[in-house]
Scaffold this active site. Structure first.
Site, PDB file in Angstrom:
ATOM      1  N   LYS A   3      23.804  45.034  48.488  1.00 54.05           N
ATOM      2  CA  LYS A   3      24.733  45.056  47.357  1.00 54.05           C
ATOM      3  C   LYS A   3      25.059  43.628  46.893  1.00 54.05           C
ATOM      4  O   LYS A   3      24.175  42.941  46.440  1.00 54.05           O
ATOM      5  CB  LYS A   3      25.983  45.860  47.740  1.00 54.05           C
ATOM      6  CG  LYS A   3      25.672  47.177  48.496  1.00 54.05           C
ATOM      7  CD  LYS A   3      24.947  48.199  47.646  1.00 54.05           C
ATOM      8  CE  LYS A   3      24.381  49.400  48.419  1.00 54.05           C
ATOM      9  NZ  LYS A   3      25.300  50.105  49.295  1.00 54.05           N
ATOM     10  N   ARG A  30      10.124  40.967  66.276  1.00 56.27           N
ATOM     11  CA  ARG A  30      11.153  42.019  66.326  1.00 56.27           C
ATOM     12  C   ARG A  30      12.444  41.414  66.879  1.00 56.27           C
ATOM     13  O   ARG A  30      13.547  41.768  66.470  1.00 56.27           O
ATOM     14  CB  ARG A  30      10.693  43.215  67.187  1.00 56.27           C
ATOM     15  CG  ARG A  30      11.773  44.259  67.335  1.00 56.27           C
ATOM     16  CD  ARG A  30      11.322  45.652  67.786  1.00 56.27           C
ATOM     17  NE  ARG A  30      10.093  45.724  68.524  1.00 56.27           N
ATOM     18  CZ  ARG A  30       9.931  45.386  69.813  1.00 56.27           C
ATOM     19  NH1 ARG A  30      10.957  44.945  70.518  1.00 56.27           N
ATOM     20  NH2 ARG A  30       8.754  45.486  70.401  1.00 56.27           N
ATOM     21  N   TYR A  50      31.859  55.598  52.152  1.00 55.26           N
ATOM     22  CA  TYR A  50      30.489  55.711  51.676  1.00 55.26           C
ATOM     23  C   TYR A  50      29.843  56.985  52.230  1.00 55.26           C
ATOM     24  O   TYR A  50      29.936  57.254  53.434  1.00 55.26           O
ATOM     25  CB  TYR A  50      29.717  54.460  52.111  1.00 55.26           C
ATOM     26  CG  TYR A  50      28.266  54.486  51.726  1.00 55.26           C
ATOM     27  CD1 TYR A  50      27.888  54.424  50.384  1.00 55.26           C
ATOM     28  CD2 TYR A  50      27.267  54.575  52.685  1.00 55.26           C
ATOM     29  CE1 TYR A  50      26.559  54.454  50.025  1.00 55.26           C
ATOM     30  CE2 TYR A  50      25.929  54.594  52.329  1.00 55.26           C
ATOM     31  CZ  TYR A  50      25.578  54.535  50.993  1.00 55.26           C
ATOM     32  OH  TYR A  50      24.264  54.575  50.650  1.00 55.26           O
ATOM     33  N   ASP A  74      33.799  47.654  56.977  1.00 56.47           N
ATOM     34  CA  ASP A  74      32.662  47.636  56.062  1.00 56.47           C
ATOM     35  C   ASP A  74      33.119  46.822  54.837  1.00 56.47           C
ATOM     36  O   ASP A  74      33.895  47.296  54.019  1.00 56.47           O
ATOM     37  CB  ASP A  74      32.286  49.069  55.677  1.00 56.47           C
ATOM     38  CG  ASP A  74      31.072  49.126  54.752  1.00 56.47           C
ATOM     39  OD1 ASP A  74      30.797  48.121  54.067  1.00 56.47           O
ATOM     40  OD2 ASP A  74      30.415  50.182  54.709  1.00 56.47           O
TER      41      ASP A  74
HETATM   42  C1  LIG Z   1      25.255  50.998  50.389  1.00 62.90           C
HETATM   43  C2  LIG Z   1      26.346  51.028  51.352  1.00 62.90           C
HETATM   44  C3  LIG Z   1      26.090  51.221  52.715  1.00 62.90           C
HETATM   45  C4  LIG Z   1      24.709  51.496  53.256  1.00 62.90           C
HETATM   46  O1  LIG Z   1      23.864  50.414  53.118  1.00 62.90           O
HETATM   47  P1  LIG Z   1      22.278  50.503  52.888  1.00 62.90           P
HETATM   48  O2  LIG Z   1      21.872  49.084  52.764  1.00 62.90           O
HETATM   49  O3  LIG Z   1      22.041  51.316  51.646  1.00 62.90           O
HETATM   50  O4  LIG Z   1      21.699  51.181  54.088  1.00 62.90           O
HETATM   51  C5  LIG Z   1      27.173  51.189  53.584  1.00 62.90           C
HETATM   52  N1  LIG Z   1      28.431  50.996  53.143  1.00 62.90           N
HETATM   53  C6  LIG Z   1      28.707  50.815  51.830  1.00 62.90           C
HETATM   54  C7  LIG Z   1      30.117  50.595  51.408  1.00 62.90           C
HETATM   55  C8  LIG Z   1      27.680  50.831  50.892  1.00 62.90           C
HETATM   56  O5  LIG Z   1      27.968  50.665  49.602  1.00 62.90           O
END
Ligand SMILES: *Cc1c(COP(=O)(O)O)cnc(C)c1O
Length: 381
Positions: A195, A46, A98, A170
């Site tokens: 992504k 962990r 998001y 982000d």
């Molecule tokens: C998908 C996404 C998230 C969240 O991420 P997860 O891996 O699905 O938890 C946060 N910010 C953006 C811009 C995203 O496209």
């Protein structure tokens, strides 16, 4: 080391006992100790795992950060970031973000009395106006999702720094190949590695990169204490995906540009959102802070209705109707009912997100096939 070399070599060494070029998947929960507290730096999975460490070093290298903490998902990473703050603290975020981020902020943290202001951040002056004595963080998403607006990272980070407030980006939509927020003055970068970094739609993961020792220490404490850790197999797949990030991004951006050109010349299209368009209101900011304009595109139909948009999305063959983005395959989605359904309709409308907006995540297929796919969908509506 230049970027394309970093995607393959940053933080990576052949595994010392066997010489394996790829880091093994260390599928273990615990590690033998020679005597109590005498060990090889790993005690319990962990807390840390060598496959995860290899991934963290790689992502840190790509973002130019001194360190990185990997999480089980992008949402887990964002959750950890906000948990640095306390009741009464205030966070400024963009109003075009998001859907899961909005849900996390408003439905998990507002009840704990952390307060949020959601503003149009494409004008940095709005950030200055939203600052209060309790503001602790400015949360920036750029390009924004799904309207592809652009926030001036340097301008907003400067405002935040002067106010003694953290700026966190982000960077999921751009990936470190297209944009390096830390070099523009941001304090930390958050990724959904699900992504572009993973790139193959086969894992869920997140990461936080920073060069602030206190932030990274806090993130590691939270990983250890709350346990939102990515498994070694997922870390391995993410690491493998990153090794082709630059090649995939180049192709996806080139494809996106061709598709944008096709859409802007199509009389069945209403408006097209893409920061690479010279008509985009913040094209000049995108040009100065990004290496290319990305592979996310959104648009409306000229015959603008929710029914037509939904029909269009059910007619594509190569563009799979699905949530998510950033994989090798092209996806099409309806933000209002899918990724952004957790944002109330009136707030979506206020932010300019129409219920008929169509979002594309352009993949790396042959672009002629992608365009003919869209072409037949236009004819079917
Ligand atoms: C998908 C996404 C998230 C969240 O991420 P997860 O891996 O699905 O938890 C946060 N910010 C953006 C811009 C995203 O496209």
């Amino acid at each position: 080391m230049k970027f394309n070399t970093k995607t393959i070599h940053a933080g990576q060494e052949p595994e010392p006992t066997s010489g394996a070029v790829m880091p093994p998947i260390f599928q273990t929960s615990t590690y033998a100790q020679e005597a109590p507290n005498v060990h090889h730096g790993y005690e319990y999975a962990r807390v840390s795992n060598p496959t995860r460490t290899a991934l963290e070093k790689l992502i840190a290298g790509l973002e130019g950060a001194s360190d990185c903490a990997a999480f089980a998902s992008g949402c887990a990473a964002m959750d950890a970031m906000v948990k640095m703050f306390r009741p009464g603290d205030h966070i400024i975020a963009s109003n075009d973000l998001y859907g899961g981020t909005y849900r996390l902020f408003t439905q998990v943290f507002e009840p704990y009395r952390i307060t949020f202001s959601f503003i149009d951040m494409s004008d940095p002056a709005n950030v200055e106006k939203a600052l209060t004595g309790n503001t602790k963080m400015v949360w920036i998403e750029t390009p924004t999702n799904p309207l592809l607006r652009i926030v001036d990272i340097k301008a907003v980070s400067d405002i935040a720094r002067k106010a003694g407030v953290l700026s966190v980006i982000d960077n999921t939509f751009a990936s470190p190949y297209l944009q390096n927020p830390l070099k523009l003055g941001a304090d930390a970068v958050v990724h959904s590695t699900t992504k572009y970094l993973g790139g193959h739609s086969d894992i869920i993961g997140g990461a936080i990169c920073t060069s602030h020792p206190d932030i990274i220490e806090n993130m590691r404490f939270q990983v250890k204490t709350t346990g939102a850790v990515p498994g070694p197999m997922d870390c391995y797949l993410t690491l493998r995906g990153i090794k082709t990030l630059h090649v995939r991004m180049d192709r996806a951006c080139t494809n996106a540009q061709a598709i944008v050109e096709y859409l802007t010349n199509n009389t069945d299209v209403g408006s097209v959102n893409y920061p690479g368009l010279e008509s985009h209101p913040h094209h000049h900011v995108a040009r100065s802070q990004m290496n290319d304009y990305g592979a996310m595109v959104s648009f409306t139909l000229k015959d603008d209705s929710v029914e037509n948009a939904k029909k269009f999305m059910s007619c594509t063959r190569y563009f799979t109707l699905a949530e998510s983005l950033g994989g090798v395959e092209s996806l099409i989605s309806h933000p209002a009912s899918m990724t952004h359904a957790s944002i109330p309709a009136d707030i979506r409308k206020k932010a300019g997100l129409s219920d008929s907006l169509i979002r594309l995540s352009v993949g790396i297929e042959d672009v002629e096939d992608l365009i003919s796919d869209l072409d037949q969908a236009f004819k079917s509506v």
